[in-house]
Design a protein around this motif. Structure first.
Motif, short mmCIF file in Angstrom:
data_model
loop_
_atom_site.label_atom_id
_atom_site.label_comp_id
_atom_site.label_asym_id
_atom_site.label_seq_id
_atom_site.Cartn_x
_atom_site.Cartn_y
_atom_site.Cartn_z
N MET A 1 0.81 -1.21 0.00
CA MET A 1 0.00 0.00 0.00
C MET A 1 0.85 1.26 0.00
N GLY A 2 2.17 1.11 -0.07
CA GLY A 2 3.05 2.27 -0.12
C GLY A 2 3.02 2.92 -1.48
N LYS A 3 3.82 3.96 -1.61
CA LYS A 3 3.92 4.66 -2.89
C LYS A 3 4.51 3.71 -3.92
N ARG A 4 3.95 3.70 -5.10
CA ARG A 4 4.45 2.78 -6.12
C ARG A 4 5.84 3.21 -6.60
N ILE A 5 6.61 2.25 -7.06
CA ILE A 5 7.96 2.51 -7.55
C ILE A 5 7.87 3.44 -8.75
N GLY A 6 8.70 4.47 -8.76
CA GLY A 6 8.70 5.42 -9.86
C GLY A 6 7.75 6.57 -9.67
N ALA A 7 7.00 6.59 -8.58
CA ALA A 7 6.09 7.71 -8.34
C ALA A 7 6.90 8.98 -8.10
N PRO A 8 6.39 10.15 -8.57
CA PRO A 8 7.13 11.39 -8.41
C PRO A 8 7.21 11.81 -6.95
N ASP A 9 8.22 12.64 -6.65
CA ASP A 9 8.33 13.18 -5.31
C ASP A 9 7.12 14.04 -5.00
N MET A 10 6.76 14.10 -3.70
CA MET A 10 5.62 14.91 -3.29
C MET A 10 6.15 16.18 -2.63
N LEU A 11 6.46 17.18 -3.46
CA LEU A 11 6.92 18.45 -2.92
C LEU A 11 5.78 19.13 -2.16
N TYR A 12 6.18 19.95 -1.19
CA TYR A 12 5.17 20.68 -0.42
C TYR A 12 4.26 21.48 -1.34
N THR A 13 4.84 22.20 -2.31
CA THR A 13 4.02 23.03 -3.21
C THR A 13 3.05 22.19 -4.01
N THR A 14 3.49 21.02 -4.45
CA THR A 14 2.62 20.12 -5.22
C THR A 14 1.48 19.62 -4.34
N PHE A 15 1.82 19.18 -3.15
CA PHE A 15 0.82 18.67 -2.22
C PHE A 15 -0.21 19.75 -1.90
N ALA A 16 0.25 20.97 -1.66
CA ALA A 16 -0.66 22.07 -1.31
C ALA A 16 -1.57 22.42 -2.48
N SER A 17 -1.03 22.46 -3.69
CA SER A 17 -1.85 22.84 -4.84
C SER A 17 -2.85 21.75 -5.21
N ARG A 18 -2.46 20.48 -5.07
CA ARG A 18 -3.38 19.37 -5.37
C ARG A 18 -4.51 19.28 -4.36
N ASN A 19 -4.25 19.75 -3.16
CA ASN A 19 -5.23 19.62 -2.07
C ASN A 19 -5.60 20.99 -1.52
N GLU A 20 -5.85 21.92 -2.41
CA GLU A 20 -6.09 23.32 -2.03
C GLU A 20 -7.27 23.46 -1.09
N ALA A 21 -8.35 22.75 -1.37
CA ALA A 21 -9.54 22.86 -0.52
C ALA A 21 -9.25 22.34 0.88
N PHE A 22 -8.54 21.23 0.97
CA PHE A 22 -8.17 20.67 2.27
C PHE A 22 -7.29 21.65 3.03
N PHE A 23 -6.28 22.21 2.36
CA PHE A 23 -5.37 23.15 3.02
C PHE A 23 -6.11 24.36 3.55
N SER A 24 -7.00 24.90 2.75
CA SER A 24 -7.69 26.13 3.16
C SER A 24 -8.58 25.91 4.37
N LYS A 25 -9.08 24.69 4.54
CA LYS A 25 -10.00 24.40 5.63
C LYS A 25 -9.32 23.77 6.85
N ALA A 26 -8.20 23.07 6.63
CA ALA A 26 -7.71 22.18 7.68
C ALA A 26 -6.27 22.42 8.12
N VAL A 27 -5.55 23.34 7.50
CA VAL A 27 -4.14 23.53 7.82
C VAL A 27 -3.85 25.01 8.08
N ARG A 28 -3.13 25.28 9.17
CA ARG A 28 -2.65 26.63 9.46
C ARG A 28 -1.18 26.56 9.82
N ARG A 29 -0.39 27.41 9.19
CA ARG A 29 1.06 27.45 9.45
C ARG A 29 1.46 28.89 9.77
N ARG A 30 2.37 29.02 10.74
CA ARG A 30 2.90 30.34 11.09
C ARG A 30 4.38 30.20 11.41
#
Length: 265
Positions: A1-30
């Motif tokens: 169930m892990g990441k498949r071989i050859g899967a791209p890196d999950m950069l913070y910017t990529t993760f945030a942009s792919r999950n924009e709705a989740f970030f806006s509702k569920a994450v706060r950083r300071r």
């Protein structure tokens, strides 16, 4: 169930942009820079909220993903996810690969960031997780708890008569103050990295003062430290750190940031 071989890196910017709705509702950083008498210290803080395993999993490493799915019960999976998410998002810069950020544990289960000389402290309760990633010259502990009437009897057993008097002097809710005292002790136990493997009365609180949007507390046996606590609806959030790090209005600024982070999601 892990990441498949050859899967791209999950950069913070990529993760945030792919999950924009989740970030806006569920994450706060300071980020805050505290100015001590001689030096400045940087802290990255993150608070995240997850309900019923609603978070995306791409930020986990393959081994973390396997660990996540190994837990039988949803509550345990959720707490695991909260701790990992809050920690990694407190650590990550925009170009960091999230699944390469690994949180290990020391001999007394204290969290350690693999490959980094900076330190982290982590907490989670119910649907909220929080973390502080900080300058290695500091000592910091964090704790969050839900105010729950069902826990009052247990909390009273670890509350001294002097601490009970401090609670009675406050105009805040009795159960919230009991819970706050517990978070202060828990956070202090993380500072010295023992947890409650030592006598609880070592963490006795000698003073509580309401200031601005929060409470400032002092310790009987650790006068060089102080606690900043925020009460927000059903949660109490506490950070313990050295008093010397709080010059130049740092206490006020950190209190304001904690208040912002703990606003209802």
């Amino acid at each position: 169930m892990g990441k498949r071989i050859g899967a791209p890196d999950m950069l913070y910017t990529t993760f945030a942009s792919r999950n924009e709705a989740f970030f806006s509702k569920a994450v706060r950083r300071r980020t805050i820079r505290l100015n001590g008498p001689d030096e400045a210290y940087d802290l990255n803080l993150c608070v995240a909220s997850i309900h019923q395993e609603a978070a995306p999993l791409e930020f986990l490493s393959p081994s973390e993903t396997d660990k996540y799915f190994s837990f039988k019960y949803q509550r345990r999976r959720n707490s695991y996810l909260l701790g990992k998410l809050a920690a990694k998002l407190a650590i990550a810069s925009e170009e960091d690969d999230l699944d390469h950020i690994i949180i290990e544990h020391g001999i007394l289960c204290q969290p350690i960031v693999a490959g980094s000389d900076r330190k982290i402290t982590i907490t989670h309760s119910d649907s909220i997780g929080a973390a502080v990633y900080y300058d290695p010259r500091l000592l910091i502990g964090i704790d969050i708890e839900v105010v729950d009437q069902k826990t009052e009897d247990a909390l009273k057993k670890v509350t001294s008569q002097d601490e009970e008097a401090l609670i009675n002097q406050s105009d805040a809710d009795y159960g919230a103050m009991l819970t706050m005292l517990w978070t202060i002790k828990e956070a202090m136990s993380k500072v010295i990295q023992t947890g409650f493997t030592v006598a609880p009365d070592m963490f006795e609180i000698s003073e509580i003062a309401r200031k601005e949007a929060g409470f400032i507390s002092q310790f009987k046996n650790f006068p060089q430290f102080q606690a900043i606590s925020i009460l927000s609806h059903e949660y109490v959030l506490t950070v313990v750190l050295p008093r010397k790090a709080m010059a130049d209005a740092g206490e006020y600024r950190l209190t304001q940031i904690l208040q912002e982070l703990l606003q209802p999601f």
